[in-house]
Write a protein that holds these residues in place. Structure first.
Motif, short mmCIF file in Angstrom:
data_model
loop_
_atom_site.label_atom_id
_atom_site.label_comp_id
_atom_site.label_asym_id
_atom_site.label_seq_id
_atom_site.Cartn_x
_atom_site.Cartn_y
_atom_site.Cartn_z
N ARG A 148 1.53 -6.00 0.27
CA ARG A 148 1.56 -4.63 0.78
C ARG A 148 1.07 -4.57 2.21
O ARG A 148 1.67 -3.91 3.07
N LEU A 149 -0.05 -5.27 2.47
CA LEU A 149 -0.63 -5.28 3.80
C LEU A 149 0.34 -5.91 4.81
O LEU A 149 0.47 -5.42 5.94
N VAL B 245 5.78 -0.13 1.83
CA VAL B 245 4.90 -0.56 0.74
C VAL B 245 5.47 -0.16 -0.60
O VAL B 245 5.44 -0.93 -1.58
N ALA C 250 1.89 -3.97 7.97
CA ALA C 250 1.65 -4.52 9.31
C ALA C 250 2.96 -4.80 10.03
O ALA C 250 3.09 -4.54 11.24
#
Length: 426
Positions: free
Chosen positions: A3-4, A106, A8
């Motif tokens: 997800r990160l 996400v 990003a």
């Protein structure tokens, strides 16, 4: 971590491009001339003023208020409108959609893992980033439009429904309608999809309980795994290879259902037999749907403003445009010699069915193009849209051009359906 990484990656290209757009086009552009001033009214605490040219509910403006309040909590805490109003600049309001684009990425990542658990986090991350670059979605990331926030709420509604969190899903459905009224169609679709998965799970549970009134821990695990897999797939899949189906216990029948018509009857029969449980479980969606119906009656139509330019019309040609746009978005997948050859061989294997389907598709497409090709007044009036040039330079270039495109529409739909069929059978 996935997800990160998605968030990003989306931020890495969205933030610089948004800054570039703001430097080149600092003032409200196209439909922003309506949305930005309306949001600024809300920033001043004026919730009664409404621009009659805005057709959608105020969901986007409320989200922007919450977003700006999170950035500048001090101005919000002291509730000084004069202090909060200058913060509602065009650039900051546009940045709402940059955040929503990250949320969309996400959500797509989580949906991929839910629908195809075996895909792996690395592939899910890569696919989610690619989907975030989908042109129809990408362009609106940098403008203050309702599209990106609307998509985020729809994806959240779908994910919640797949996870059987139906109350949460219905809440996201209500939120999505506050962005765009037409999202009620997606809510109905997801609710129906969830109901089908729900009754299938009930049927499997009943079958297993009949076979073993005291299931072991292993059987419970199998049921749980099966439930999560079926629910994650969302769309109805034939389970003719399932051991229970092979034993002939699907819906109490002694044979497995393979035809589409039989599957419809099977699903309808199961829903009817479990109607009380289905009604109770999916009541949240019914509540939102009733509230939406009441809104339409009270409002005298679906749109809020500019009703004369947004009359409900049978624009069936849009279905054809959708098929072509979807196939074009994956150009290397659909428009290659190998893909054409695959479809040709598929047609040869199913000559009778494919010939009949092709004739019906061509006939219906001709009717849709000839009788139901509608040019929206705004499409003809504004040359800042790509669709303006597609309509003028392609579809309306010659009187027969819209008919010449029919085989391309049909090919696109056949290719999309064929690939989806292979994925569902795999």
């Amino acid at each position: 971590m996935g997800r990160l990484a998605v968030a990003a990656a989306v931020a890495a290209w969205a933030i610089p491009i948004a800054a570039l757009v703001d430097s080149i086009v600092p003032d409200p552009y196209m439909d922003e001339i309506f949305h930005v001033p309306q949001a600024q009214h809300y920033c001043r605490g004026d919730f009664l003023t409404w621009d009659p040219m805005i057709t959608t509910p105020p969901g986007l403006y409320y989200i922007s208020l919450a977003y700006l309040a999170s950035l500048f909590p001090g101005a919000w805490a002291i509730k000084v409108a004069e202090a909060f109003d200058p913060l509602c600049t065009t650039a900051l309001l546009r940045s709402t959609n940059v955040i929503m684009a990250m949320v969309c990425g996400v959500l797509v990542h989580d949906l991929l893992l839910c629908i195809k658990p075996g895909i792996g986090k690395t592939k899910a991350t890569a696919y989610a980033i690619l989907v975030a670059l989908y042109p129809v979605h990408w362009f609106f990331t940098f403008l203050y439009y309702t599209d990106v926030a609307s998509l985020a709420s729809v994806l959240a509604m779908y994910l919640s429904c797949l996870k059987k969190r139906f109350w949460v899903s219905a809440l996201f459905g209500a939120l999505s309608i506050l962005f765009r009224q037409t999202n009620v169609i997606w809510m109905i679709f997801f609710a129906a999809n969830g109901a089908i998965a729900y009754v299938q799970d009930l049927s499997l549970s009943d079958c297993l309980s009949d076979e073993n009134s005291e299931p072991t821990d292993k059987s419970r695990t199998e049921v749980s795994d099966r439930d999560s897999k079926v629910s994650a797939l969302g769309l109805r899949r034939r389970r003719t290879n399932h051991p229970i189906s092979e034993r002939g216990v699907v819906s109490g029948s002694t044979k497995s259902h393979t035809s589409f018509t039989e599957e419809l009857f099977d699903i309808g029969f199961k829903i009817w037999n479990s109607k009380c449980k289905v009604l109770i479980t999916f009541a949240p969606f019914a509540i939102v749907l009733v509230a939406f119906g009441a809104f339409i009656i009270w409002n005298g139509g679906i749109v809020l403003g500019a009703k004369e330019a947004h009359v409900v019309s049978p624009h069936f040609a849009q279905l054809l445009y959708f098929g072509l746009v979807s196939a074009t978005a994956l150009l290397p997948w659909h428009f290659t010699p190998g893909r054409v050859s695959d479809l040709f061989h598929w047609c040869r294997k199913n000559k009778t069915f494919s010939s009949l389907a092709m004739l019906i598709a061509l006939g219906l497409s001709f009717v849709a193009v000839h009788l139901f090709s509608i040019a929206h007044p705004y499409l003809l009036a504004d040359n800042r849209h790509y669709t303006f040039y597609i309509w003028r330079k392609v579809i309306q270039a010659r009187w027969m051009m819209k008919y010449i495109l029919i085989p391309l529409y049909v090919y696109s739909w056949f290719s999309v359906i064929n690939i989806l069929g292979k994925l569902l059978r795999s």
